[in-house]
Design a protein around this motif. Structure first.
Motif, PDB file in Angstrom:
ATOM      1  N   THR A 171       0.682  -1.262   0.047  1.00 38.12           N
ATOM      2  CA  THR A 171       0.027   0.050   0.050  1.00 38.12           C
ATOM      3  C   THR A 171       0.716   1.308  -0.027  1.00 38.12           C
ATOM      4  O   THR A 171       0.294   2.241  -0.184  1.00 38.12           O
ATOM      5  CB  THR A 171      -0.879   0.085   1.450  1.00 38.12           C
ATOM      6  OG1 THR A 171      -0.219   0.245   2.321  1.00 38.12           O
ATOM      7  CG2 THR A 171      -1.785  -1.175   1.326  1.00 38.12           C
ATOM      8  N   GLY A 172       2.162   1.132   0.286  1.00 40.74           N
ATOM      9  CA  GLY A 172       2.933   2.268   0.391  1.00 40.74           C
ATOM     10  C   GLY A 172       2.744   3.056   1.812  1.00 40.74           C
ATOM     11  O   GLY A 172       3.115   4.174   2.072  1.00 40.74           O
ATOM     12  N   GLN A 173       2.007   2.796   2.642  1.00 42.90           N
ATOM     13  CA  GLN A 173       1.380   3.382   3.893  1.00 42.90           C
ATOM     14  C   GLN A 173       1.634   2.502   5.164  1.00 42.90           C
ATOM     15  O   GLN A 173       1.696   1.295   4.968  1.00 42.90           O
ATOM     16  CB  GLN A 173      -0.158   3.661   3.703  1.00 42.90           C
ATOM     17  CG  GLN A 173      -0.612   4.778   2.556  1.00 42.90           C
ATOM     18  CD  GLN A 173      -0.134   6.030   2.665  1.00 42.90           C
ATOM     19  OE1 GLN A 173       0.123   6.449   3.987  1.00 42.90           O
ATOM     20  NE2 GLN A 173       0.476   6.540   1.664  1.00 42.90           N
ATOM     21  N   TRP A 174       1.723   3.135   6.262  1.00 46.05           N
ATOM     22  CA  TRP A 174       2.092   2.444   7.602  1.00 46.05           C
ATOM     23  C   TRP A 174       0.873   2.059   8.208  1.00 46.05           C
ATOM     24  O   TRP A 174       0.643   1.211   8.916  1.00 46.05           O
ATOM     25  CB  TRP A 174       2.948   3.273   8.215  1.00 46.05           C
ATOM     26  CG  TRP A 174       2.570   4.767   8.879  1.00 46.05           C
ATOM     27  CD1 TRP A 174       2.943   5.817   8.090  1.00 46.05           C
ATOM     28  CD2 TRP A 174       1.921   5.155   9.790  1.00 46.05           C
ATOM     29  NE1 TRP A 174       1.976   6.887   8.517  1.00 46.05           N
ATOM     30  CE2 TRP A 174       1.433   6.592   9.734  1.00 46.05           C
ATOM     31  CE3 TRP A 174       0.800   4.381  10.781  1.00 46.05           C
ATOM     32  CZ2 TRP A 174       0.700   6.993  10.626  1.00 46.05           C
ATOM     33  CZ3 TRP A 174       0.168   4.980  11.952  1.00 46.05           C
ATOM     34  CH2 TRP A 174       0.140   6.384  11.557  1.00 46.05           C
ATOM     35  N   SER A 175      -0.408   2.697   7.822  1.00 43.52           N
ATOM     36  CA  SER A 175      -1.720   2.574   8.558  1.00 43.52           C
ATOM     37  C   SER A 175      -2.043   1.068   8.655  1.00 43.52           C
ATOM     38  O   SER A 175      -2.413   0.848   9.417  1.00 43.52           O
ATOM     39  CB  SER A 175      -2.557   3.604   8.160  1.00 43.52           C
ATOM     40  OG  SER A 175      -2.168   5.034   8.267  1.00 43.52           O
ATOM     41  N   PRO A 176      -1.835   0.497   7.214  1.00 45.02           N
ATOM     42  CA  PRO A 176      -2.564  -0.712   7.272  1.00 45.02           C
ATOM     43  C   PRO A 176      -2.092  -1.842   8.432  1.00 45.02           C
ATOM     44  O   PRO A 176      -2.593  -2.838   8.886  1.00 45.02           O
ATOM     45  CB  PRO A 176      -2.522  -1.103   5.861  1.00 45.02           C
ATOM     46  CG  PRO A 176      -2.569   0.118   5.090  1.00 45.02           C
ATOM     47  CD  PRO A 176      -1.842   0.970   6.130  1.00 45.02           C
ATOM     48  N   GLY A 177      -0.501  -1.788   8.341  1.00 46.44           N
ATOM     49  CA  GLY A 177       0.081  -2.680   9.508  1.00 46.44           C
ATOM     50  C   GLY A 177      -0.521  -2.288  10.919  1.00 46.44           C
ATOM     51  O   GLY A 177      -0.848  -3.393  11.499  1.00 46.44           O
ATOM     52  N   TYR A 178      -0.902  -1.027  11.157  1.00 46.74           N
ATOM     53  CA  TYR A 178      -1.694  -1.046  12.615  1.00 46.74           C
ATOM     54  C   TYR A 178      -3.058  -1.242  12.636  1.00 46.74           C
ATOM     55  O   TYR A 178      -3.404  -1.860  13.836  1.00 46.74           O
ATOM     56  CB  TYR A 178      -1.300   0.587  13.120  1.00 46.74           C
ATOM     57  CG  TYR A 178      -0.041   1.010  13.602  1.00 46.74           C
ATOM     58  CD1 TYR A 178       0.290   0.377  14.961  1.00 46.74           C
ATOM     59  CD2 TYR A 178       1.014   1.327  12.747  1.00 46.74           C
ATOM     60  CE1 TYR A 178       1.622   0.954  15.430  1.00 46.74           C
ATOM     61  CE2 TYR A 178       2.223   1.689  13.213  1.00 46.74           C
ATOM     62  CZ  TYR A 178       2.521   1.445  14.760  1.00 46.74           C
ATOM     63  OH  TYR A 178       3.538   1.647  15.046  1.00 46.74           O
TER      64      TYR A 178
END
Length: 419
Positions: free
Chosen positions: A155-162
């Motif tokens: 996704t290029g984003q850190w949010s989905p991991g959280y």
């Protein structure tokens, strides 16, 4: 039925330790993206660590009283749910200050789980099981960077991991609520068949026939424990060790990507390898813990960790520095559970319960202070300061360990040399 209940409790302990490690494994890989989104400098991580530690200290320091009030099962349920909610909220807040405040809630949940479980396991199970349970923490902290790296690639984003880990934490909280009654048997856990490990298997024995009754020793009050030098040295051990463990876990990714030119995906994999070797080390230690004893296990681990830190600092060619990360992870693995199991020999039976909570709180302070200090130094000097930082504090930890052993022998009147 009783034996089945006890086996279920051990499985729940393993799950709880895995859940404890998951959030810690996310942050190191996510930090470059987080600080970019919130427009923060490299060393701003220190503020988040301080906030997390504040919550961790408060909950771990009073975990004994809280677990007696709620019961360990409900304590785990509340803590996992609180941690999961805070991790999900990380992805929603628009300001850095709010992100830092949420870190306090993550710390509260982690501290309650950590102190409560370590006290429970130290009282009821063997050194070998302690190592294996802490290996499950390694499983969680190994999965963390893998999850975050995968989400960044997708996704290029850190949010989905959280999102993923926060949702898993809430689900675990629900599981602990449902199973809370299993922990509520009348302190009879000591009167029931106990679990010991033989050749990697869990076998049943009966304390009534296998162990001689031990005379009860009155617990010291809080003030008396605080006035005992051995207790403070024991707290110092946990401060130094936990800070070291997380310093490389949090700054290793930045060291590789920003200072040594390693690609982001490969760097994330090597941080996962660090925690994976950490997990493997605890599994191996679980096999040899009873044979070697805590003292030899901790001593050999510190020597290997220092050798790995030297290789990481030297870094004559890229693959040597990368391999050194795995060596340090493997070496660090047995230290924390070994120190937990050896608490009684360092401080004495009377101070055991008080010291357990105090040293877990000290571990939380170290987990914030040492990585934060390393970050400040890296921002002022270079990220290459991280390996030298590790070398210095491994030596400090070794000196503290030797002093704690000697003080325990002379002040408390025990001789722990072979344990």
């Amino acid at each position: 039925m009783t034996d089945r209940r006890r086996l279920i409790l051990i499985c729940l302990c393993f799950i709880a330790f895995i859940s404890l490690g998951l959030p810690d494994g996310l942050l190191g890989v996510a930090w470059p993206g987080i600080r970019a989104d919130f427009e923060q400098p490299l060393d701003a991580l220190g503020w988040l660590l301080v906030a997390t530690t504040a919550g961790y200290m408060i909950s771990s320091f009073f975990s004994g009283a809280v677990s007696r009030f709620f019961g360990i099962g409900r304590l785990l349920a509340i803590s996992c749910t609180l941690t999961g909610a805070a991790l999900l909220a990380f992805t929603l807040v628009p300001f850095w200050a709010a992100f830092v405040i949420l870190g306090t809630l993550v710390g509260v949940g982690a501290g309650a789980i950590d102190a409560g479980l370590n006290t429970y396991v130290a009282e009821h199970y063997s050194e070998r099981l302690m190592q294996w349970l802490h290996a499950s923490f390694g499983v969680g902290i190994t999965l963390g960077p893998l999850i975050m790296t995968a989400m960044l690639n997708l996704t290029g984003q850190w949010s989905p991991g959280y999102w993923l880990v926060g949702s898993a934490q809430i689900f675990l909280g629900i599981c602990f609520f449902v199973s809370a009654r299993l922990w509520e048997t009348p302190a009879s856990i000591k009167a029931e068949p106990s679990l010991t490990e033989d050749a990697g298997k869990v076998a049943l024995t009966h304390p009534a026939t296998d162990a001689k009754p031990q005379p009860a020793i009155a617990s010291a009050n809080f003030t008396a424990s605080l006035a005992t030098p051995a207790v403070w040295l024991s707290m110092g051990l946990f401060f130094a060790y936990t800070g070291l463990e997380l310093t490389l876990g949090l700054w290793g990714y930045s060291l590789l990507t920003e200072s040594r030119g390693v690609e982001a995906a490969a760097a994330g994999l090597w941080i996962a390898i660090y925690w994976g070797m950490f997990t493997l080390g605890r599994m191996v230690a679980g096999v040899f813990a009873n044979h070697l004893g805590n003292h030899r296990l901790v001593t050999y681990s510190l020597i290997l960790a220092l050798a790995g830190a030297v290789l990481l600092a030297w870094n004559p060619v890229a693959w040597v520095g990368l391999m050194a990360i795995g060596v340090v992870g493997f070496a660090f693995a047995p230290v924390f559970p070994g120190l937990v199991s050896g608490t009684r020999l360092r401080v004495g039976e009377a101070h055991l319960a008080n010291t357990m909570g105090m040293q877990i709180a000290a571990a939380g302070i170290g987990a914030a202070c040492l990585p934060a200090l390393a970050g400040v130094m890296a921002d002022r000097l270079s990220l290459e300061i991280v390996p030298a930082f590790l070398m210095v504090f491994i030596v400090v930890l070794s000196l503290l360990y030797g002093a704690s052993r000697r003080l325990g022998r002379h002040q408390i009147g025990i001789d722990p040399i072979d344990h």
